[in-house]
Write an enzyme that holds these catalytic residues in place. Structure first.
Site, mmCIF file in Angstrom:
data_model
loop_
_atom_site.group_PDB
_atom_site.id
_atom_site.type_symbol
_atom_site.label_atom_id
_atom_site.label_comp_id
_atom_site.label_asym_id
_atom_site.label_seq_id
_atom_site.Cartn_x
_atom_site.Cartn_y
_atom_site.Cartn_z
ATOM 1 N N GLY A 11 31.713 90.370 76.266
ATOM 2 C CA GLY A 11 32.176 91.255 77.342
ATOM 3 C C GLY A 11 33.597 91.753 77.193
ATOM 4 O O GLY A 11 34.091 92.510 78.041
ATOM 5 N N GLN A 12 34.289 91.349 76.105
ATOM 6 C CA GLN A 12 35.650 91.836 75.901
ATOM 7 C C GLN A 12 35.626 93.356 75.787
ATOM 8 O O GLN A 12 34.646 93.923 75.300
ATOM 9 C CB GLN A 12 36.266 91.247 74.621
ATOM 10 C CG GLN A 12 36.548 89.774 74.697
ATOM 11 C CD GLN A 12 35.350 88.931 74.262
ATOM 12 O OE1 GLN A 12 34.210 89.402 74.233
ATOM 13 N NE2 GLN A 12 35.599 87.681 73.948
ATOM 14 N N GLU A 13 36.737 93.967 76.182
ATOM 15 C CA GLU A 13 36.765 95.429 76.241
ATOM 16 C C GLU A 13 36.292 96.065 74.928
ATOM 17 O O GLU A 13 35.490 97.003 74.927
ATOM 18 C CB GLU A 13 38.186 95.883 76.570
ATOM 19 C CG GLU A 13 38.182 97.206 77.279
ATOM 20 C CD GLU A 13 39.576 97.669 77.632
ATOM 21 O OE1 GLU A 13 40.518 96.841 77.614
ATOM 22 O OE2 GLU A 13 39.707 98.878 77.886
#
Ligand code: G3D
Length: 199
Positions: free
Chosen positions: A78-80
């Protein structure tokens, strides 16, 4: 005779396979949710220590068999910088589980942006959506009502897809392990569409 027997074998043993994406910001609890699910629903799966799980980098995969259905979960980072990879999986998916960290008020608007981008993807149009307000075991967490309010302007964009918003604690299993409601719902909507969502 062979055709008859092979048809019967398929009818009895072949499973309907569904791919379900688990999306949400890093640290929302996606991997913990997947581990809880595997531990609960896979007979021979020896679960790992849930408190030792670290944030998803890349992809975790898990499969469970429930009745005549096989659910393949894809837990995406889910990291950018990893969010830009989500849409590569959309075309293959039959359902989406979106996990929100109910304790992280600071990143709620970031989560909403990622959520909005995901639900407005044309490829996901009509694909059932389960939203989990996770970490409800922490006293100071936002309630499902608070989260629905924060996400309220996304509601019209959800459209006619089946959608359910559930409180849960992936870590302790409360509102999750005790109930199989979310899974029953998911299996139902994967088989048929028709329920609409009010966020
Ligand atoms: P991610 O896969 O979405 O990145 P993880 O998130 O499953 O790795 O979880 C991130 C952190 O949140 C982990 O803690 C994990 O134990 C915690 N967590 C996940 N779900 C819950 C929950 O329902 N309740 C509580 N209290 N914590 C939860 P660490 O400390 O390892 O970073």
């Amino acid at each position: 005779m062979y055709t008859l027997l092979s048809g019967l074998w398929k009818y009895m043993f072949q499973k309907d396979e569904y791919c379900v994406l688990i999306l949400g910001l890093d640290n929302a609890g996606k991997t913990t949710f997947l581990e809880q699910t595997k531990t609960k629903f896979s007979r021979n799966y020896k679960g790992m220590n849930l408190s030792k799980i670290t944030t998803t980098v890349g992809l975790n995969i898990g499969t469970i068999d429930v009745g005549s259905a096989r659910l393949m979960f894809w837990d995406l980072g889910g990291q950018e910088e990893l969010q830009s990879l989500w849409d590569k999986y959309y075309a293959e998916s039959h359902g989406v589980i979106y996990v929100i960290d109910s304790t992280d008020e600071e990143r709620l608007s970031e989560s909403k942006i990622a959520f909005e981008k995901m639900i407005t993807s044309e490829v996901l149009e009509g694909v059932p959506l389960l939203v989990l307000a996770n970490k409800q075991d922490i006293e100071t967490c936002l309630s499902v009502g608070d989260i629905k309010t924060a996400f309220s302007d996304c509601a019209p964009k959800i459209g006619k897809r089946d959608c359910l918003v559930q409180p849960c604690s992936a870590l302790t299993g409360n509102g999750f392990r005790l109930s199989t409601e979310w899974l029953e719902w998911l299996l139902t909507v994967l088989g048929s569409n028709g329920i609409s969502c009010v966020m």
